[in-house]
Write an enzyme that holds these catalytic residues in place. Sequence first.
Site, mmCIF file in Angstrom:
data_model
loop_
_atom_site.group_PDB
_atom_site.id
_atom_site.type_symbol
_atom_site.label_atom_id
_atom_site.label_comp_id
_atom_site.label_asym_id
_atom_site.label_seq_id
_atom_site.Cartn_x
_atom_site.Cartn_y
_atom_site.Cartn_z
ATOM 1 N N SER A 162 0.750 -1.165 0.000
ATOM 2 C CA SER A 162 -0.109 0.074 -0.019
ATOM 3 C C SER A 162 0.876 1.195 -0.165
ATOM 4 C CB SER A 162 -0.829 0.086 1.277
ATOM 5 O OG SER A 162 -1.492 1.517 1.439
ATOM 6 N N TYR A 201 -1.539 -0.996 10.171
ATOM 7 C CA TYR A 201 -1.717 -0.904 8.657
ATOM 8 C C TYR A 201 -0.282 -0.523 7.995
ATOM 9 C CZ TYR A 201 -3.679 -1.030 4.091
ATOM 10 O OH TYR A 201 -3.897 -1.102 2.558
HETATM 11 P P1 NAD Z 1 -11.122 -5.707 0.557
HETATM 12 O O1 NAD Z 1 -11.491 -5.790 1.845
HETATM 13 O O2 NAD Z 1 -12.169 -6.003 -0.688
HETATM 14 O O3 NAD Z 1 -10.166 -7.133 0.176
HETATM 15 C C1 NAD Z 1 -9.241 -7.678 1.308
HETATM 16 C C2 NAD Z 1 -9.737 -9.336 1.027
HETATM 17 O O4 NAD Z 1 -8.956 -9.734 2.324
HETATM 18 C C3 NAD Z 1 -11.029 -9.471 1.694
HETATM 19 O O5 NAD Z 1 -11.712 -10.093 0.728
HETATM 20 C C4 NAD Z 1 -11.136 -9.944 3.000
HETATM 21 O O6 NAD Z 1 -12.168 -10.981 3.370
HETATM 22 C C5 NAD Z 1 -9.797 -10.789 2.932
HETATM 23 N N1 NAD Z 1 -8.885 -11.270 4.120
HETATM 24 C C6 NAD Z 1 -8.916 -10.651 5.366
HETATM 25 N N2 NAD Z 1 -8.442 -11.197 6.280
HETATM 26 C C7 NAD Z 1 -8.259 -12.363 5.770
HETATM 27 C C8 NAD Z 1 -7.572 -13.391 6.326
HETATM 28 N N3 NAD Z 1 -7.374 -13.725 7.697
HETATM 29 N N4 NAD Z 1 -7.398 -14.596 5.513
HETATM 30 C C9 NAD Z 1 -7.825 -14.706 4.093
HETATM 31 N N5 NAD Z 1 -8.462 -13.405 3.481
HETATM 32 C C10 NAD Z 1 -8.406 -12.388 4.322
HETATM 33 O O7 NAD Z 1 -10.240 -4.743 0.172
HETATM 34 P P2 NAD Z 1 -9.369 -4.254 -1.104
HETATM 35 O O8 NAD Z 1 -9.570 -2.712 -1.071
HETATM 36 O O9 NAD Z 1 -9.628 -4.830 -2.353
HETATM 37 O O10 NAD Z 1 -7.919 -4.633 -0.844
HETATM 38 C C11 NAD Z 1 -7.195 -5.489 -1.345
HETATM 39 C C12 NAD Z 1 -5.737 -5.286 -0.809
HETATM 40 O O11 NAD Z 1 -5.405 -4.164 -1.499
HETATM 41 C C13 NAD Z 1 -5.478 -5.153 0.788
HETATM 42 O O12 NAD Z 1 -4.188 -5.733 1.143
HETATM 43 C C14 NAD Z 1 -5.362 -3.681 0.907
HETATM 44 O O13 NAD Z 1 -4.652 -3.291 2.177
HETATM 45 C C15 NAD Z 1 -4.648 -3.281 -0.271
HETATM 46 N N6 NAD Z 1 -4.972 -1.906 -0.584
HETATM 47 C C16 NAD Z 1 -6.237 -1.700 -0.975
HETATM 48 C C17 NAD Z 1 -6.181 -0.013 -1.240
HETATM 49 C C18 NAD Z 1 -7.501 0.769 -1.467
HETATM 50 O O14 NAD Z 1 -7.570 1.783 -1.912
HETATM 51 N N7 NAD Z 1 -8.601 -0.236 -1.803
HETATM 52 C C19 NAD Z 1 -5.310 0.724 -1.184
HETATM 53 C C20 NAD Z 1 -3.759 0.212 -0.899
HETATM 54 C C21 NAD Z 1 -3.779 -1.247 -0.728
#
Ligand code: NAD
Length: 283
Positions: free
Chosen positions: A158, A171
């Site tokens: 991130s 985080y």
């Molecule tokens: P999201 O919440 O839809 O995706 C995260 C997924 O991880 C979910 O499906 C959740 O159920 C799963 N998860 C959580 N804990 C878990 C565990 N213990 N075992 C297995 N699965 C687990 O959110 P997103 O925005 O699609 O994020 C995806 C990735 O991208 C994450 O790592 C997030 O930190 C990163 N990210 C997102 C953004 C953003 O702006 N959306 C920005 C930077 C980084």
Amino acid sequence: MSKLTGKVALVTGSGRRKGIGSVCARRLAEEGASVVVTDIDTSFSDFPNYKVGSGDELTAVAEDIRSLGVDALPIFADVSDPESVQSLVSEAKEVFGRIDILINNAGCSPGPAPLTQFTLAAWEKTLAVNLTGTFLCCREVVPLMIAKGGGKIVNISSRAARRGAMWMHAYSASKAGMLGLTSSMALELASFNICVNAVLPGDIETELKQWGLEMEAQVKGTTVQALKEEIARATPLGRLGTPEDVAALVAFLASPDSDYLTGEVINISGGHGLGNATAKPNF
Ligand code: NAD
């Protein structure tokens, strides 16, 4: 033939239809890969109000991918649990016999709070999923990659890894930790023809982002829409990102097009942080 035909990918945290993980899984499938989609089933028992877990959506994601004419295998697993990760990888191996591509996407950020109120439970849960989960998945999958002569690992970190994020100390720390892990694995695994890279998404429109914005709007006494407009103004490319934007980069890092690229950390944030883009040049 498509770029990933004959390859098998495993994408963690890919059970939510609108999340970055499922969109990446679909994109890899469009390029010809068979995909293991995996997610945690239910929400965290210790953080019942934090929205996490895919439930039935995981099966729907797999069905959607199968409609493209490739194989998809849905498996529930908790990436922070070593035994769960072991059985995830051994089931994938039993079905496909290989894993060529690993996308460490599962992530969470429960219990955001000012530093002095940040609980140890929230700290430990976040590190367990984001950082330890990435380590555990790599540890189980790498032997399969070595056995087949190579592979590609993409760690979804991130922007917060480098720039921090208010109230999200665990985080930011966990996502920064992923960068150290990316470098050390890239160094160690290069001689096995395994490339390891990290991507740093900025503001990507997903449920997780929406939740973060709702919380921020409440604290600042504003609206989610106003915050989105603010982000778009601060982003040279003028908009928030989409999961598809991230998936395109991930597909490149998973493909032979990136065979000479390892240990890299790539921003995908529409140029956010480059400076003020409001003054348009007068060409
Ligand atoms: P999201 O919440 O839809 O995706 C995260 C997924 O991880 C979910 O499906 C959740 O159920 C799963 N998860 C959580 N804990 C878990 C565990 N213990 N075992 C297995 N699965 C687990 O959110 P997103 O925005 O699609 O994020 C995806 C990735 O991208 C994450 O790592 C997030 O930190 C990163 N990210 C997102 C953004 C953003 O702006 N959306 C920005 C930077 C980084």
